[in-house]
Design a protein around this motif. Structure first.
Motif, PDB file in Angstrom:
ATOM      1  N   GLU A 132       6.447  56.555  57.903  1.00  0.00           N
ATOM      2  CA  GLU A 132       6.779  56.655  59.328  1.00  0.00           C
ATOM      3  C   GLU A 132       5.636  56.125  60.188  1.00  0.00           C
ATOM      4  O   GLU A 132       4.474  56.100  59.774  1.00  0.00           O
ATOM      5  N   GLU A 133       5.983  55.742  61.422  1.00  0.00           N
ATOM      6  CA  GLU A 133       4.982  55.250  62.364  1.00  0.00           C
ATOM      7  C   GLU A 133       4.294  56.389  63.124  1.00  0.00           C
ATOM      8  O   GLU A 133       3.253  56.189  63.735  1.00  0.00           O
ATOM      9  N   HIS A 134       4.872  57.584  63.091  1.00  0.00           N
ATOM     10  CA  HIS A 134       4.291  58.730  63.782  1.00  0.00           C
ATOM     11  C   HIS A 134       3.224  59.380  62.920  1.00  0.00           C
ATOM     12  O   HIS A 134       3.271  59.315  61.688  1.00  0.00           O
ATOM     13  N   LEU A 135       2.270  60.053  63.568  1.00  0.00           N
ATOM     14  CA  LEU A 135       1.353  60.902  62.830  1.00  0.00           C
ATOM     15  C   LEU A 135       2.155  61.970  62.095  1.00  0.00           C
ATOM     16  O   LEU A 135       3.226  62.376  62.552  1.00  0.00           O
ATOM     17  N   PRO A 136       1.675  62.430  60.936  1.00  0.00           N
ATOM     18  CA  PRO A 136       2.407  63.466  60.198  1.00  0.00           C
ATOM     19  C   PRO A 136       2.714  64.684  61.070  1.00  0.00           C
ATOM     20  O   PRO A 136       1.857  65.143  61.837  1.00  0.00           O
ATOM     21  N   TYR A 137       3.947  65.195  60.923  1.00  0.00           N
ATOM     22  CA  TYR A 137       4.387  66.310  61.764  1.00  0.00           C
ATOM     23  C   TYR A 137       5.224  67.288  60.954  1.00  0.00           C
ATOM     24  O   TYR A 137       5.706  66.975  59.868  1.00  0.00           O
ATOM     25  N   ASP A 138       5.360  68.509  61.511  1.00  0.00           N
ATOM     26  CA  ASP A 138       6.232  69.528  60.927  1.00  0.00           C
ATOM     27  C   ASP A 138       7.686  69.132  61.135  1.00  0.00           C
ATOM     28  O   ASP A 138       8.044  68.576  62.184  1.00  0.00           O
ATOM     29  N   ARG A 139       8.565  69.500  60.202  1.00  0.00           N
ATOM     30  CA  ARG A 139       9.981  69.161  60.353  1.00  0.00           C
ATOM     31  C   ARG A 139      10.873  70.304  60.854  1.00  0.00           C
ATOM     32  O   ARG A 139      11.905  70.023  61.454  1.00  0.00           O
ATOM     33  N   PRO A 140      10.547  71.577  60.625  1.00  0.00           N
ATOM     34  CA  PRO A 140      11.451  72.627  61.129  1.00  0.00           C
ATOM     35  C   PRO A 140      11.800  72.524  62.610  1.00  0.00           C
ATOM     36  O   PRO A 140      12.962  72.764  62.980  1.00  0.00           O
ATOM     37  N   PRO A 141      10.872  72.133  63.505  1.00  0.00           N
ATOM     38  CA  PRO A 141      11.252  72.041  64.922  1.00  0.00           C
ATOM     39  C   PRO A 141      12.333  71.006  65.220  1.00  0.00           C
ATOM     40  O   PRO A 141      12.959  71.060  66.290  1.00  0.00           O
ATOM     41  N   LEU A 142      12.574  70.072  64.300  1.00  0.00           N
ATOM     42  CA  LEU A 142      13.553  69.018  64.569  1.00  0.00           C
ATOM     43  C   LEU A 142      14.943  69.595  64.812  1.00  0.00           C
ATOM     44  O   LEU A 142      15.717  69.043  65.597  1.00  0.00           O
ATOM     45  N   SER A 143      15.272  70.702  64.126  1.00  0.00           N
ATOM     46  CA  SER A 143      16.574  71.337  64.331  1.00  0.00           C
ATOM     47  C   SER A 143      16.447  72.651  65.092  1.00  0.00           C
ATOM     48  O   SER A 143      17.441  73.343  65.285  1.00  0.00           O
ATOM     49  N   LYS A 144      15.233  72.958  65.525  1.00  0.00           N
ATOM     50  CA  LYS A 144      14.988  74.226  66.225  1.00  0.00           C
ATOM     51  C   LYS A 144      14.417  73.935  67.620  1.00  0.00           C
ATOM     52  O   LYS A 144      15.135  73.499  68.518  1.00  0.00           O
TER      53      LYS A 144
ATOM     54  N   GLY B 120      14.633  71.538  73.238  1.00  0.00           N
ATOM     55  CA  GLY B 120      13.844  71.117  74.388  1.00  0.00           C
ATOM     56  C   GLY B 120      12.665  72.012  74.682  1.00  0.00           C
ATOM     57  O   GLY B 120      12.086  71.962  75.774  1.00  0.00           O
ATOM     58  N   LYS B 121      12.251  72.824  73.694  1.00  0.00           N
ATOM     59  CA  LYS B 121      11.172  73.784  73.913  1.00  0.00           C
ATOM     60  C   LYS B 121       9.835  73.314  73.369  1.00  0.00           C
ATOM     61  O   LYS B 121       8.816  73.957  73.605  1.00  0.00           O
ATOM     62  N   LYS B 122       9.828  72.224  72.601  1.00  0.00           N
ATOM     63  CA  LYS B 122       8.583  71.776  71.999  1.00  0.00           C
ATOM     64  C   LYS B 122       8.623  70.258  71.841  1.00  0.00           C
ATOM     65  O   LYS B 122       9.602  69.704  71.352  1.00  0.00           O
ATOM     66  N   SER B 123       7.545  69.591  72.286  1.00  0.00           N
ATOM     67  CA  SER B 123       7.457  68.136  72.149  1.00  0.00           C
ATOM     68  C   SER B 123       6.742  67.783  70.846  1.00  0.00           C
ATOM     69  O   SER B 123       6.150  68.641  70.183  1.00  0.00           O
ATOM     70  N   LEU B 124       6.768  66.509  70.489  1.00  0.00           N
ATOM     71  CA  LEU B 124       6.178  66.059  69.233  1.00  0.00           C
ATOM     72  C   LEU B 124       4.710  66.455  69.123  1.00  0.00           C
ATOM     73  O   LEU B 124       4.255  66.869  68.052  1.00  0.00           O
ATOM     74  N   ASP B 125       3.965  66.342  70.214  1.00  0.00           N
ATOM     75  CA  ASP B 125       2.551  66.728  70.177  1.00  0.00           C
ATOM     76  C   ASP B 125       2.380  68.172  69.734  1.00  0.00           C
ATOM     77  O   ASP B 125       1.387  68.524  69.104  1.00  0.00           O
ATOM     78  N   GLY B 126       3.360  69.007  70.058  1.00  0.00           N
ATOM     79  CA  GLY B 126       3.268  70.425  69.744  1.00  0.00           C
ATOM     80  C   GLY B 126       3.485  70.744  68.282  1.00  0.00           C
ATOM     81  O   GLY B 126       3.174  71.866  67.849  1.00  0.00           O
TER      82      GLY B 126
ATOM     83  N   THR C 155       2.782  68.100  65.786  1.00  0.00           N
ATOM     84  CA  THR C 155       2.018  67.148  64.991  1.00  0.00           C
ATOM     85  C   THR C 155       0.944  67.926  64.239  1.00  0.00           C
ATOM     86  O   THR C 155       0.276  68.779  64.821  1.00  0.00           O
ATOM     87  N   VAL C 156       0.796  67.659  62.962  1.00  0.00           N
ATOM     88  CA  VAL C 156      -0.052  68.498  62.109  1.00  0.00           C
ATOM     89  C   VAL C 156      -1.521  68.389  62.490  1.00  0.00           C
ATOM     90  O   VAL C 156      -2.206  69.398  62.693  1.00  0.00           O
ATOM     91  N   LEU C 157      -2.029  67.170  62.584  1.00  0.00           N
ATOM     92  CA  LEU C 157      -3.432  66.924  62.906  1.00  0.00           C
ATOM     93  C   LEU C 157      -3.503  65.764  63.889  1.00  0.00           C
ATOM     94  O   LEU C 157      -2.668  64.857  63.850  1.00  0.00           O
ATOM     95  N   THR C 158      -4.504  65.770  64.745  1.00  0.00           N
ATOM     96  CA  THR C 158      -4.637  64.710  65.746  1.00  0.00           C
ATOM     97  C   THR C 158      -5.169  63.427  65.102  1.00  0.00           C
ATOM     98  O   THR C 158      -5.785  63.448  64.027  1.00  0.00           O
ATOM     99  N   ARG C 159      -4.962  62.339  65.793  1.00  0.00           N
ATOM    100  CA  ARG C 159      -5.504  61.060  65.310  1.00  0.00           C
ATOM    101  C   ARG C 159      -7.024  61.131  65.199  1.00  0.00           C
ATOM    102  O   ARG C 159      -7.629  60.579  64.268  1.00  0.00           O
ATOM    103  N   GLN C 160      -7.648  61.848  66.156  1.00  0.00           N
ATOM    104  CA  GLN C 160      -9.103  61.977  66.133  1.00  0.00           C
ATOM    105  C   GLN C 160      -9.567  62.738  64.896  1.00  0.00           C
ATOM    106  O   GLN C 160     -10.627  62.442  64.341  1.00  0.00           O
ATOM    107  N   TRP C 161      -8.763  63.704  64.443  1.00  0.00           N
ATOM    108  CA  TRP C 161      -9.157  64.449  63.237  1.00  0.00           C
ATOM    109  C   TRP C 161      -9.275  63.499  62.051  1.00  0.00           C
ATOM    110  O   TRP C 161     -10.237  63.583  61.275  1.00  0.00           O
TER     111      TRP C 161
END
Length: 409
Positions: free
Chosen positions: A38-50, A55-61, A63-69
């Motif tokens: 994927e082109e996105h930073l690694p992220y959690d998947r449960p929020p995709l259907s929750k 509309g309660k959480k954006s991708l930044d919320g 995302t597992v680790l920041t690009r800076q990490w």
């Protein structure tokens, strides 16, 4: 020339990111290369259907680790990078451009993908699946428009999206081949609880039904045609019939596979220099005493620490029990254990009020799994019952006045 080893991680989901993090936490000073399709930073998947769908959480919320990490910890993160093959004798992985990357140790965290049955019309516009954040974004747009949603499949994803849709006023019809939702996961007793829950919120179920085709007009899905000839009109269609593990490159490389990549208690594959984690790992579980592969967030979160230790030639075993959760309308649930084969279900509490704990017992009255619904702070006690392997007294187990540490036979 550096003499430090190179560890390569294939897969950029939660498991891949947590494995990179675990290696650095365990003071691995060598090269870590993380390859993510994927082109996105690694992220959690449960929020995709929750939460994300609601509309309660954006991708930044989530995302597992920041690009800076990744920069700070010198992780060579390569997004949009697919691995096409593994050469175990040369200890390399191949990329689509023909180049290769050498490894000393390799971790497979390739996850799973949505199953896409060959339903006529499934390539039309307006047909949706859910596995990525982009697909979740598309469903957010669908629910915002309102109208009618037809869902193929009454599993966890189908039900969670149905709940979100109903709360936004979308009409929902779910078509399911089985006689109840979640039948394979929970059995008939608990499947009926979820069927009643969704019916109370206006979901139209069509059980025991086969989808003959997705109906299409001018290239856009207009609903479903069932095997008995009936049709369901819809403005969008979601196909949610489970996931398939991405084990093709492991299989082609000659690793031992079955429904997943076979691993031992330390998460080592049939190749001692390769580990597997997350959805694809079919583990010889040291507590459950049988092989198990589960597509749950908890494995992707917790297995990487063990896999990192194994890659570093340290002794480690993965002993955590399978765990998952769901939130649908006013129902919150946690499930611990694994019970595809059981003798009876014992309920402590009130299923009508949806405040109870259910236990799946084996033939010898050992607790194989437990599920708490709208009753909290009991998860650790349920885990202890499952992990103990000791027979319980079903009558004591069903009695809310008896502590869960006092129900043994």
């Amino acid at each position: 020339m550096s003499t430090q080893p190179t560890f390569v991680i294939v897969g950029g989901g939660l498991a891949g990111a947590k494995l990179a993090e675990a290696l650095r936490d365990k003071d691995f000073a060598g090269t870590v290369i993380l390859l993510s399709q994927e082109e996105h930073l690694p992220y959690d998947r449960p929020p995709l259907s929750k939460e994300h769908l609601a509309g309660k959480k954006s991708l930044d919320g989530f995302t597992v680790l920041t690009r800076q990490w990744y920069r700070d910890h010198h992780i060579d993160l390569r997004l949009g990078t697919e691995v096409t093959a593994i050469d175990r004798s040369a200890k390399t992985v191949s990329l689509p451009d023909g180049s290769t990357i050498s490894y000393d140790k390799l971790a497979l965290a390739t996850g799973s993908r949505s199953r896409r049955p060959p339903i006529p019309g499934s390539d039309a516009d307006g047909v949706h699946y859910l596995r990525t954040v982009d697909e979740s974004d598309a469903l957010v747009d669908v629910l915002a428009r309102g109208g009618r949603l037809a869902i193929v499949g009454a599993g966890w994803i189908g039900l969670e999206i149905a709940a979100n849709a109903r709360e936004k006023g979308v009409d929902v019809t779910i078509v399911e081949a089985a006689e109840l939702p979640l039948l394979a996961a929970l059995g008939s007793e608990m499947g009926a609880v979820f069927a009643d829950l969704h019916r109370e919120h206006g979901v139209d179920f069509r059980f025991g039904a086969k989808v003959e085709a997705i109906t299409v007009s001018d290239g856009t899905a207009t609903g479903l045609r069932l095997g008995d000839g009936t049709t369901i009109d819809a403005d969008a269609v979601l196909v949610a019939v489970g996931a398939a593990p991405n084990i093709e490159i492991a299989d082609a490389a000659g690793l031992a596979t079955d429904s997943g990549v076979l691993v031992d208690a330390s998460l080592t594959t049939s190749d001692p220099d390769i580990v597997a984690v997350g959805d694809i790992a079919e583990q010889d579980h040291p507590v459950l005493h049988h092989r198990i592969r589960v597509e749950h967030w908890a494995n992707a979160l917790n297995q990487p620490a063990v896999a990192a230790a194994t890659m570093l030639s340290k002794s480690a075993t993965y002993e955590k029990l399978p765990y998952f959760y769901t939130d649908q309308y006013d129902l919150g649930m946690e499930y611990v254990g694994h019970a595809t084969d059981y003798a009876q279900v014992v309920v402590r509490g009130d299923t009508a009020k949806r405040e109870f704990v259910a236990f799946w017992l084996g033939a010898n009255n050992t607790v194989k799994a437990g599920m708490n619904v709208n009753i909290w702070d009991v998860t650790d006690a349920v885990k202890a019952l499952v992990a103990s392997g000791r027979p319980v007294d079903p009558e004591l187990l069903a009695n809310p006045e008896v502590g869960l540490d006092s129900v043994y036979a």
